[in-house]
Design a protein around this motif. Structure first.
Motif, mmCIF file in Angstrom:
data_model
loop_
_atom_site.group_PDB
_atom_site.id
_atom_site.type_symbol
_atom_site.label_atom_id
_atom_site.label_comp_id
_atom_site.label_asym_id
_atom_site.label_seq_id
_atom_site.Cartn_x
_atom_site.Cartn_y
_atom_site.Cartn_z
ATOM 1 N N LEU A 185 -84.445 -88.989 -62.606
ATOM 2 C CA LEU A 185 -83.231 -89.767 -62.375
ATOM 3 C C LEU A 185 -83.416 -91.275 -62.556
ATOM 4 C CD1 LEU A 185 -80.493 -88.959 -59.804
ATOM 5 C CD2 LEU A 185 -81.210 -91.310 -60.091
ATOM 6 N N PRO A 186 -84.472 -91.910 -62.029
ATOM 7 C CA PRO A 186 -84.614 -93.356 -62.264
ATOM 8 C C PRO A 186 -84.713 -93.710 -63.744
ATOM 9 C CG PRO A 186 -86.019 -92.665 -60.450
ATOM 10 C CD PRO A 186 -85.496 -91.410 -61.083
ATOM 11 N N TRP A 188 -87.151 -104.181 -59.311
ATOM 12 C CA TRP A 188 -86.564 -105.420 -59.833
ATOM 13 C C TRP A 188 -85.358 -105.140 -60.719
ATOM 14 C CZ3 TRP A 188 -87.449 -109.533 -57.338
ATOM 15 C CH2 TRP A 188 -88.715 -109.865 -56.857
ATOM 16 N N ASP A 189 -85.320 -103.975 -61.358
ATOM 17 C CA ASP A 189 -84.194 -103.629 -62.219
ATOM 18 C C ASP A 189 -82.983 -103.286 -61.351
ATOM 19 O OD1 ASP A 189 -82.365 -101.825 -63.762
ATOM 20 O OD2 ASP A 189 -83.839 -102.156 -65.357
ATOM 21 N N ILE A 190 -81.849 -103.934 -61.623
ATOM 22 C CA ILE A 190 -80.655 -103.766 -60.787
ATOM 23 C C ILE A 190 -80.204 -102.309 -60.725
ATOM 24 C CG2 ILE A 190 -79.168 -104.383 -62.755
ATOM 25 C CD1 ILE A 190 -77.183 -105.548 -60.793
ATOM 26 N N LYS A 191 -80.348 -101.576 -61.829
ATOM 27 C CA LYS A 191 -79.909 -100.183 -61.861
ATOM 28 C C LYS A 191 -80.927 -99.245 -61.226
ATOM 29 C CE LYS A 191 -77.991 -98.675 -65.663
ATOM 30 N NZ LYS A 191 -77.765 -98.421 -67.109
ATOM 31 N N MET A 199 -83.473 -108.538 -61.846
ATOM 32 C CA MET A 199 -82.860 -109.390 -60.818
ATOM 33 C C MET A 199 -83.604 -110.700 -60.636
ATOM 34 S SD MET A 199 -81.596 -106.627 -57.928
ATOM 35 C CE MET A 199 -83.244 -106.016 -57.571
ATOM 36 N N ARG A 200 -84.848 -110.790 -61.118
ATOM 37 C CA ARG A 200 -85.578 -112.054 -61.057
ATOM 38 C C ARG A 200 -84.954 -113.100 -61.975
ATOM 39 N NH1 ARG A 200 -91.348 -109.145 -61.825
ATOM 40 N NH2 ARG A 200 -90.000 -107.986 -63.276
ATOM 41 N N GLU A 202 -93.216 -99.660 -55.358
ATOM 42 C CA GLU A 202 -92.690 -100.031 -56.672
ATOM 43 C C GLU A 202 -92.888 -98.896 -57.681
ATOM 44 O OE1 GLU A 202 -92.840 -103.928 -59.647
ATOM 45 O OE2 GLU A 202 -94.325 -103.684 -58.056
ATOM 46 N N GLU A 203 -93.971 -98.124 -57.528
ATOM 47 C CA GLU A 203 -94.267 -97.009 -58.422
ATOM 48 C C GLU A 203 -93.786 -95.666 -57.863
ATOM 49 O OE1 GLU A 203 -95.572 -97.060 -61.415
ATOM 50 O OE2 GLU A 203 -95.837 -99.244 -61.454
ATOM 51 N N ALA A 204 -92.925 -95.732 -56.831
ATOM 52 C CA ALA A 204 -92.417 -94.504 -56.187
ATOM 53 C C ALA A 204 -93.563 -93.599 -55.759
ATOM 54 C CB ALA A 204 -91.445 -93.770 -57.093
#
Length: 641
Positions: free
Chosen positions: A254-255, A317-320, A377-378, A559-561
């Protein structure tokens, strides 16, 4: 009325056919696709009104179009149904789906393949409607596979981008794991119940759901076997739901699916495909209730998924991708609710989440559109003045997701937590409560990074999106505000509406829990906002999160799930790559080719040997003939003796 309910899935399908075979112009494609789904929504409202006028115990419309499969005792009609559970799912799919279609007109403007996009989008809605309206598991599976195909087409819509193609393949392959278990579950259901129908139809006979209550009386073997059968079938269905609704350990697709167009993310990950697994468990609820073992697995898988994905969302960091992991986490809440027996609460959260998560995805798409395809988002910051409508609607969606009173997310999430407390599921409650606090934190973090402070990347000039995109945001924002009214305490409208299907009594409202949860969400949301506004100067493009210096490897793990995807890459994927390499370099040339070429060489050698006898001299042939005759005569004389 039967003809009317057939129009609900058929109208989007007509839109698909028109966009494939007739329409070639962008504006027409968008208007036709949006109009067909909107018309399906209106018809669904009419059908719901008709259903509401029926006595509660009779709220069910079953319609058979034709005898789909009839071989021996295997009889499967092409039949749909419309009952209270189907009604709420159809309203969500067509209502939110229509808004996403309208939004897409602005978001996809100028894309060279936009007509194809709207065709795929209409087909997606069609397949999802067949999934929730099917009166048998086989037709449901048709819709189940249909949304899988459409997700592959839409996630990989920009197939010229490598990431999109790989994400589409990944989503398709991972979901096939769950689908294999689903097929085995169907085979077992037909074996022990003799039908795949949910309810009886015009042809008579009971559907398997109407027989599950008598499973202990089925003559299928020793006394232990009925329990084993219900456990095995429900566990297979759980695996199927785990793939479709992105639960541990199959949530990794999904991500990555964020590589598709943002409206696709809103449609797939809010209102349609990912809700399919939760719907399946609610629809087959008697099977799960019959197995205490499977119920426990469901609850723990949901709770652990909620926590794992919630921590992962904190560090993206990715908004989605933040919203993607948030979706996985909230689906975990729904699955855990099913495992605890709170099916109405699961459907309630499915509905509210479908509204405010669609709002968040579309608002994120508005941010991406207004910042010239910026997703990191940065590189954002200070966008609330340049994009006021997007900011206000995004904030409403974030507050609803965080569970802030009185928005929709507060009521649905609180109902799940209250059920866990009331029924003694203390470990599940603790995990879900912690996850709800993390949800508020990462939404506060995201709002701070996107809309507050100063713009960190001066390379673009942000602007508000056009009205065709902002109006759907406003409508969804209103839904996020008032959506909780569907099942307010004391009123319990949704509980009463679903009672003929789920047979569940209304739970009690826990005021102290609601106060603690709200205060905790407000505090954690403010903490996330405060940390990332006061440390805005430390946020560098391509740099580490300010929290990394305090948590180090733990933050990197989030960050790496927690490296689950990397684990699959190094074990499953690498294993298949080694196997493929062995087959290509050793087995194929030395085994397959060796066998094929060996046969050829054998007959070639045999032909060469036989060729030496073909001299062309008549006397040689006469000699061979004479020798042959003498041998035959000698053999015959030897036998006669």
């Amino acid at each position: 009325m039967e003809l009317l309910i057939w129009l609900i899935p058929l109208l989007p399908f007509i839109g698909f056919l028109l966009n494939v075979f007739v329409i070639r112009q962008e504006r027409q494609a968008g208007l036709v696709a949006s109009g067909m789904v909107a018309a399906a929504f209106v018809i669904t409202l009419i059908a719901v009104g008709f259903l509401a006028g029926m006595p509660p115990e009779e709220r069910r419309i079953v319609s058979t179009a034709w005898e789909w499969i009839n071989t021996g005792s295997f009889r499967v009609p092409f039949a749909i149904m419309f009952d209270p559970l189907t009604a709420v799912m159809a309203l969500l799919i067509t209502g939110v789906g229509a808004l996403i279609h309208v939004y897409s007109i602005g978001y996809m403007h100028g894309d060279p393949r936009v007509v194809r996009y709207f065709a795929y989008l209409n087909l997606f809605v069609t397949m999802m409607l067949f999934l929730v309206m099917a009166n048998n598991l086989l037709l449901l599976f048709l819709g189940w596979e249909g949304v899988g195909l459409c997700s592959f087409l839409l996630i990989g819509f920009w197939f010229e981008r490598k990431t999109s193609g790989e994400a589409a393949v990944k989503a398709f392959v991972v979901n096939r794991i769950g689908d294999a278990a689903f097929i085995l579950a169907m085979l077992a259901i037909f074996t022990y119940f003799g039908t795949l129908n949910f309810y009886s139809d015009e042809g008579g006979g009971l559907g398997f759901l109407e027989r599950v209550g008598d499973i202990a009386g089925l003559r299928i073997g020793p006394d232990w076997q009925p329990i084993f059968v219900s456990t095995a079938i429900s566990f297979l269905l759980l695996i199927g739901a785990t793939g479709k609704s992105a639960q541990f350990p199959l949530f990794v697709w999904l991500p990555d699916a964020m590589a598709g167009p943002t409206p696709v993310s809103a449609l797939i990950h809010a209102a349609t495909m990912v809700t399919g697994g939760v719907y399946l468990m609610a629809r087959t609820e008697p099977l799960f209730v019959a197995s205490f073992t499977t119920q426990g697995w469901v609850a723990w898988i949901g709770a652990l998924t909620a926590l794992i994905a919630g921590t992962a969302a904190m560090a993206q960091w990715d908004i989605k991708r933040v919203l993607a992991y948030s979706t996985v986490s909230q689906l975990g809440f729904m699955v855990a609710a099913c495992g605890m027996g709170a099916y109405v609460a699961a459907i309630f959260h499915l509905l509210t989440h479908g509204i405010f998560k669609a709002l968040l995805f579309l608002a994120a798409g508005s941010v991406i559109h207004g910042t010239h395809d910026t997703q990191d988002m940065r590189r954002m910051g200070g966008l609330k003045d340049a994009m006021p409508t997007t900011f206000r609607t995004y904030l409403i969606g974030a507050l609803a997701l965080a569970g802030i009173f009185p928005l929709a997310g507060f009521w649905s999430k609180d109902e799940i937590l209250a059920h866990a407390v009331a029924h003694g599921h203390t470990p599940i409650f603790i995990i879900l409560f912690i996850t709800s606090l993390l949800t508020a934190f990462y939404m506060g973090r995201q709002v701070a990074l996107i809309f507050f402070g100063k713009q960190r990347d001066p390379g673009y000039h942000p602007h508000e999106s056009p009205q065709v995109m902002t109006v759907p945001l406003i409508v969804l924002a209103v839904g996020a505000v008032i959506g909780g009214a569907m099942n307010l305490p004391v009123l319990h409208w949704l509980t009463d509406w679903l009672e003929p299907v789920l047979h569940e009594e209304a739970g009690e409202f826990n005021l102290w829990l609601a106060l603690i949860a709200t205060l905790g969400a407000v505090g954690m949301g403010y903490l996330g906002w405060w940390i990332y506004t006061t440390n805005a100067a430390k946020i560098k493009i391509g740099g580490k999160d300010p929290a990394y210096r305090y948590s180090g490897d733990i933050w990197e793990g989030m960050e790496e799930a927690w490296y689950l995807d990397r684990l699959y890459q190094r074990t499953v994927v690498a294993g298949f790559e080694r196997l493929a390499d062995f087959l290509a370099r050793v087995f194929d040339p030395q085994g397959v080719d060796g066998l094929v070429m060996g046969v050829g060489r054998f007959f070639g050698g045999l032909a060469n040997a036989m060729r030496t006898f073909q001299t062309g001299y008549v006397r040689t042939y006469a000699l061979v003939f004479t020798v042959g005759v003498l041998i035959v005569l000698g053999f015959m004389l030897w036998i006669a003796r």
